[in-house]
Enzyme design. Structure first.
Site, PDB file in Angstrom:
ATOM      1  N   HIS A   1       0.849  -1.194   0.000  1.00 28.71           N
ATOM      2  CA  HIS A   1       0.000   0.000   0.000  1.00 28.71           C
ATOM      3  C   HIS A   1       0.887   1.247   0.000  1.00 28.71           C
ATOM      4  O   HIS A   1       1.951   1.256   0.620  1.00 28.71           O
ATOM      5  CB  HIS A   1      -0.916  -0.011   1.234  1.00 28.71           C
TER       6      HIS A   1
ATOM      7  N   GLU B   1      -4.369   1.969  -7.647  1.00 29.53           N
ATOM      8  CA  GLU B   1      -4.770   2.975  -6.655  1.00 29.53           C
ATOM      9  C   GLU B   1      -3.852   4.189  -6.794  1.00 29.53           C
ATOM     10  O   GLU B   1      -2.778   4.238  -6.185  1.00 29.53           O
ATOM     11  CB  GLU B   1      -4.666   2.384  -5.242  1.00 29.53           C
TER      12      GLU B   1
ATOM     13  N   GLY C   1     -11.207   2.676   1.466  1.00 35.79           N
ATOM     14  CA  GLY C   1     -10.619   3.103   2.733  1.00 35.79           C
ATOM     15  C   GLY C   1     -11.655   3.815   3.593  1.00 35.79           C
ATOM     16  O   GLY C   1     -12.470   3.184   4.273  1.00 35.79           O
TER      17      GLY C   1
END
Ligand code: PGA
Length: 251
Positions: free
Chosen positions: A93, A161, A231
């Site tokens: 991430h 992302e 998220g």
């Protein structure tokens, strides 16, 4: 992975086990009817063991260590996560790249460890504001997937992302569905170069970054993503369940 996938990344939230349980059970109750969606919740490490063996939603972790066992103070083994019922693990991430200095090389090591532990890796990719998307995705996919075999590719979920689209980032504006579609096609092209067109076509590619109820369906329909990494909006049970419902309604 044939199903559509909706993943909740709670990040470092909520702060108590009581709140974590309330959120988890509200989502697992709400998501129960959507059997054709793979709904995955990734709570912070201390809460993972609260939810082992749960039914309608699958359990994931937000990270793991690249070694499986030994003298690594403060680290978490993929085998421990597996033992507690995790099936998935987020790897690479952008917040780990940013705050824990994770490199593509390290992410590659974690990916291999996750596969050894029989966890499905959720590999995050994406450019920062001002970076060239083609250059970044080519580098990330080449480096992070180094020595990953053709059969292992089918066990990995790849997330596009863009860092600038994460709701808590400085820019924090959602990616246009058209741009997400272009990114998806670019990822498929890079994967085709690495693994051949057939496997690239079959790869699971999902979108993350400021996903909420207002835009969730557009990333599935217009961007042709197989799922979503959520998220901020995953911290509200009602909104998150509605996102799962919106994806389900497109089946
Ligand atoms: P966001 O976060 O949905 O709050 O933008 C997504 C993520 O960082 O995984």
């Amino acid at each position: 992975m044939d199903k559509n996938i909706v993943i909740a990344n709670w990040k470092m939230n909520p702060l108590t086990a009581k709140d974590a349980k309330a959120l988890f059970y509200a989502v697992s109750d709400g998501a129960r009817k959507f059997k054709n969606i793979e709904t995955i919740i990734c709570p912070p490490f201390p809460f993972v063991s609260l939810f082992s063996g749960t039914r309608s939603v699958k359990l994931g972790a937000q990270d793991l260590f690249w070694e499986i066992q030994g003298a690594y103070t403060g680290e978490i083994s993929g085998k421990m996560l597996k033992d507690l019922g995790c099936r998935y693990v987020i790897i690479g991430h952008s917040e780990r790249r940013q705050y824990a200095g994770e490199s593509d090389e390290l992410i590659n090591a974690k990916l291999k460890t996750a596969l050894k532990c029989k966890l499905t890796p959720i590999l995050c990719t994406g450019e920062r504001a001002g970076e060239e998307i083609n250059e970044v995705l080519t580098r990330q996919l080449n480096e992070c997937l180094k020595e990953i075999t053709k059969s292992q590719l089918s066990e990995i979920i790849i997330v596009y992302e863009p860092v600038w689209a994460i709701s808590t980032s400085a820019d924090g504006k959602a990616c246009l569905p058209d741009n997400a579609l272009s990114a998806k096609l670019l990822i498929k092209k890079i994967l085709a170069g690495l693994y051949g067109r057939f496997l690239a076509e079959k790869a699971a590619i999902i979108y993350g970054g400021s996903v909420d109820l207002s835009n969730a369906a557009s990333y599935i329909k217009e961007s042709q993503m197989q799922g979503l990494l959520v998220g901020g909006a995953s911290l509200e049970a009602e909104e998150f369940v509605k996102i799962v419902e919106a994806v389900n309604s497109l089946l």
